[in-house]
Design a protein around this motif. Structure first.
Motif, short mmCIF file in Angstrom:
data_model
loop_
_atom_site.label_atom_id
_atom_site.label_comp_id
_atom_site.label_asym_id
_atom_site.label_seq_id
_atom_site.Cartn_x
_atom_site.Cartn_y
_atom_site.Cartn_z
N ASP A 97 60.28 27.07 45.42
CA ASP A 97 60.46 27.54 43.40
C ASP A 97 59.34 26.41 42.66
O ASP A 97 60.33 25.52 42.63
CB ASP A 97 61.60 27.69 43.19
CG ASP A 97 62.80 28.95 43.78
OD1 ASP A 97 61.84 29.10 44.92
OD2 ASP A 97 64.13 28.59 43.81
N ASP A 98 59.14 26.58 41.36
CA ASP A 98 58.77 26.23 40.58
C ASP A 98 59.84 25.53 39.81
O ASP A 98 59.91 26.48 39.16
CB ASP A 98 57.16 26.75 40.90
CG ASP A 98 56.07 26.70 41.39
OD1 ASP A 98 56.09 26.20 42.18
OD2 ASP A 98 54.73 27.57 40.33
N SER A 148 61.26 22.36 36.77
CA SER A 148 61.16 20.64 36.43
C SER A 148 62.90 20.54 35.86
O SER A 148 63.73 21.67 35.59
CB SER A 148 60.51 21.27 34.63
OG SER A 148 60.32 19.71 34.28
N VAL A 154 59.56 17.57 38.96
CA VAL A 154 58.09 18.70 38.67
C VAL A 154 58.57 19.06 40.07
O VAL A 154 57.57 18.66 41.17
CB VAL A 154 57.37 18.57 38.13
CG1 VAL A 154 56.16 19.77 38.32
CG2 VAL A 154 57.78 18.54 36.63
N ILE A 155 58.68 20.23 40.29
CA ILE A 155 57.85 21.24 41.58
C ILE A 155 56.89 21.83 41.67
O ILE A 155 57.17 23.43 40.68
CB ILE A 155 59.17 21.79 42.65
CG1 ILE A 155 60.24 21.11 43.04
CG2 ILE A 155 58.91 22.64 43.96
CD1 ILE A 155 61.27 20.60 44.04
N ALA A 156 56.03 21.88 42.06
CA ALA A 156 54.11 23.36 41.53
C ALA A 156 54.10 23.31 42.91
O ALA A 156 53.53 22.22 43.69
CB ALA A 156 54.46 23.00 40.27
N GLY A 157 54.27 24.82 43.31
CA GLY A 157 53.28 24.48 44.21
C GLY A 157 53.50 23.97 45.55
O GLY A 157 53.16 23.83 46.39
N ARG A 205 55.08 21.15 45.77
CA ARG A 205 55.32 19.92 45.84
C ARG A 205 55.72 19.45 45.31
O ARG A 205 55.64 20.30 43.96
CB ARG A 205 53.53 18.92 46.21
CG ARG A 205 52.89 19.84 47.29
CD ARG A 205 50.86 20.04 46.52
NE ARG A 205 50.61 18.91 46.40
CZ ARG A 205 50.50 17.94 47.47
NH1 ARG A 205 50.21 18.02 48.92
NH2 ARG A 205 50.15 16.59 47.27
N SER A 212 55.43 16.57 49.72
CA SER A 212 55.85 17.92 50.45
C SER A 212 55.59 17.42 52.42
O SER A 212 56.68 18.85 52.49
CB SER A 212 54.34 18.68 50.15
OG SER A 212 53.09 18.42 50.94
#
Lengths: 165, 122
Positions: free
Chosen positions: B53-54, B56, B70-73, B75, B95
């Protein structure tokens, strides 16, 4: 016991020089994500004293330098890291000097790498996280590179400066 | 005598380099893609977020310092911190299991763990 004024003077100047090198180093940005990567310029002095004088002088100057530098420019945490690194480094370099297998450059590389290893060990103890050991490859790598550079300059100092003059 | 010591110097340096690269390789390739970003402050887990889940989040450590995770894509990375050196911000996004982002001054560790929640690295 008679105080050896010449030696006392040499050690005093050496301590001052090591502190200046430690301080100057803080102005040289090493833009790497891994903490603990630095040039290790102060090891020039430790290396020089170890070869020109004796282990005790080198260890004493190293200890005083670490304590004073932390007091003036650092923190309790930075003192713990430097102290662990410096202690392991001077121990390893001292042992290597006794064996006489390596030139000053080799001793410097071993000293730099063990300095970084000592810092990692201290970080593992302080943070309670073994994962910090993942930084070891990067720190060994940087230790070899900076150790070679500092060792080369150190070898030059050893051959050019005559303490008996 | 001098050449022998020079040779030893080179052997030592090359051996250390090879060792470092080998250790890095082992770390890099033995770890699988992780499932959770685990937040640890002072060695204690305080939160875990799925990497799927993306999002912040602002992590507030014991003495009131703030790091933004922050988690995005898939990572995780730390995008801002109020520490002086900002080393955690410079550390690359993570990741894989066992990878960490560590903020020494705030005693904060972000660690990636696998689906079981067991740390496969230790």
């Amino acid at each position: 016991m008679k105080t050896n004024v010449r030696k006392l003077t040499i050690l005093g100047i050496s301590t001052a020089a090591a502190m200046v090198l430690s301080y100057v180093e803080t102005f040289i940005p090493v833009s790497v994500a891994v903490p603990g990567v630095k040039l290790g310029l102060a090891n020039l002095v430790t290396l020089f004293l170890l070869i020109k004088l004796d282990w005790k002088s080198a260890a004493a100057v190293s200890a005083v330098r670490v304590a004073l530098t932390a007091l003036l420019f650092g923190s309790a945490a930075s003192f713990a890291y430097s102290a662990a690194g410096a202690a392991l480094s001077i121990l390893v370099m001292g042992l290597l000097k006794i064996t006489g297998v390596f030139s000053p450059v080799g001793a410097s590389v071993a000293g730099a790498v063990s300095h970084n290893a000592g810092q990692i060990l201290m970080a593992i103890v302080l943070m309670g996280t073994r994962e910090i050991a993942y930084w070891l490859p990067a720190l060994v790598l940087s230790g070899v590179v900076t150790g070679l550079a500092v060792g080369a300059v150190g070898a030059l100092l050893v051959s050019k400066i005559d303490l008996k003059a | 005598m001098k050449n022998k010591r020079l040779r030893n110097d080179i052997i030592l340096s090359v051996a250390l380099l090879v060792l470092a690269i080998a250790a890095w390789g082992v770390i890099r390739f033995t770890h699988k893609t992780g499932e959770f970003a685990v937040v640890e402050i002072d060695g204690k887990e305080t939160a875990r977020y799925p990497l799927g889940d993306d999002m912040s989040v602002e992590i507030v450590t014991g003495d009131g310092h703030v790091n933004t995770l922050v988690i995005a894509g898939g990572r995780a990375s730390v995008v801002s911190a109020d520490c002086p050196d900002k080393l955690c911000v410079k550390q690359p996004a993570i990741s894989r299991t066992g990878e960490t982002i560590i903020c020494l001054p705030h005693r904060l560790v972000i660690r990636i763990e696998g689906e079981s929640g067991v740390d496969t690295a230790s």
